[in-house]
Design an enzyme around this catalytic site. Structure first.
Site, mmCIF file in Angstrom:
data_model
loop_
_atom_site.group_PDB
_atom_site.id
_atom_site.type_symbol
_atom_site.label_atom_id
_atom_site.label_comp_id
_atom_site.label_asym_id
_atom_site.label_seq_id
_atom_site.Cartn_x
_atom_site.Cartn_y
_atom_site.Cartn_z
ATOM 1 N N ARG A 73 0.807 -1.229 0.000
ATOM 2 C CA ARG A 73 0.000 0.000 0.000
ATOM 3 C C ARG A 73 0.836 1.272 0.000
ATOM 4 O O ARG A 73 0.332 2.338 -0.345
ATOM 5 C CB ARG A 73 -1.001 -0.053 1.160
ATOM 6 C CG ARG A 73 -2.117 -1.048 0.843
ATOM 7 C CD ARG A 73 -2.977 -1.330 2.037
ATOM 8 N NE ARG A 73 -2.515 -2.461 2.805
ATOM 9 C CZ ARG A 73 -2.737 -2.625 4.108
ATOM 10 N NH1 ARG A 73 -3.390 -1.706 4.777
ATOM 11 N NH2 ARG A 73 -2.293 -3.700 4.726
ATOM 12 N N GLU A 110 2.078 -6.340 12.832
ATOM 13 C CA GLU A 110 0.990 -6.557 13.800
ATOM 14 C C GLU A 110 0.425 -7.965 13.711
ATOM 15 O O GLU A 110 0.081 -8.559 14.719
ATOM 16 C CB GLU A 110 -0.140 -5.524 13.598
ATOM 17 C CG GLU A 110 -1.161 -5.553 14.720
ATOM 18 C CD GLU A 110 -2.332 -4.590 14.523
ATOM 19 O OE1 GLU A 110 -2.495 -4.039 13.423
ATOM 20 O OE2 GLU A 110 -3.105 -4.423 15.484
#
Ligand SMILES: O=P(O)(O)OC[C@H]1O[C@H](OP(=O)(O)OP(=O)(O)O)[C@H](O)[C@@H]1O
Ligand SMILES: Nc1ncnc2[nH]cnc12
Length: 184
Positions: A73, A110
């Site tokens: 992204r 994460e």
């Protein structure tokens, strides 16, 4: 547009934030996933996002030679920013995608772990590099990218993201200046 009709910085940030969707339990249970794709559905919001990142870089007064974007992204926000700064865009990719001599680095994020890679010849020693991604969560991905840029003996002059998840304290993992437009 008359100057008094130009939306304030905060109004532009609020509109970007309102555009982002939170998807619970994606891609794993317990992860509140921030979906930034709707920003790209609206050219005005997308344009504000890139303009705000550019404004920040210009306000630092630092000459930038390279915008390095993180797959995937960071590839959406990095190239338009590089165009506006009139500098090079360099991709940092997931391992195994780039031909020629590369430098690799493993990192933890994460919800998993991965390896990223940069082409050896794409950044020169002493160049000033801004690293761009859509989001900083634990900061693991951004920290890995900083290590790659350091390996090339170039200077990290900033870590930029559209969103930062403050509760994960990702910027504590980063020894360089961090700037994000939106905080959760
Ligand atoms: O701060 P961190 O905990 O490291 O997490 C942030 C990274 O996680 C996402 O990438 P991911 O690898 O999931 O994205 P992709 O599969 O779309 O490339 C996001 O785009 C950041 O690059
Ligand atoms: N919560 C999250 N939302 C979107 N992208 C992420 N990358 C890592 N954590 C994320």
């Amino acid at each position: 547009m008359a100057a008094e009709n130009v939306p304030s910085k905060q109004a532009r940030i609020d509109r970007i934030k309102a555009t982002i969707r939170t998807c619970p339990d994606f891609p794993k249970p317990g992860i509140p996933f921030k979906d930034l794709m709707p920003i790209l559905h609206n050219p005005d919001v997308f344009s504000d996002t890139i303009a705000l990142l550019e404004e920040h870089v210009r306000e630092t007064g630092t000459k930038v030679d390279v915008v390095a974007g993180l797959e995937a992204r960071g590839f959406l926000f990095g190239p338009p920013l590089a165009l506006r700064l009139n500098c090079a865009f360099v991709p940092i990719r997931k391992a195994g995608k780039l031909p020629g001599e590369t430098v690799k680095c493993s990192y933890v994020l994460e919800y998993g772990q991965d390896t990223m890679e940069i082409q050896q010849s794409s950044v020169k020693p002493n160049q000033n590099v801004v690293i761009v991604d859509d989001l900083i969560a634990t900061g693991g991905t951004m920290a890995g990218a900083c290590r790659l840029v350091e390996t090339m003996q170039a200077n990290v002059v900033g870590c930029l993201a559209v969103v930062e998840l403050d509760y994960l304290k990702g910027r504590d993992n980063l020894k360089y200046a961090v700037h994000s437009l939106i905080h959760y």
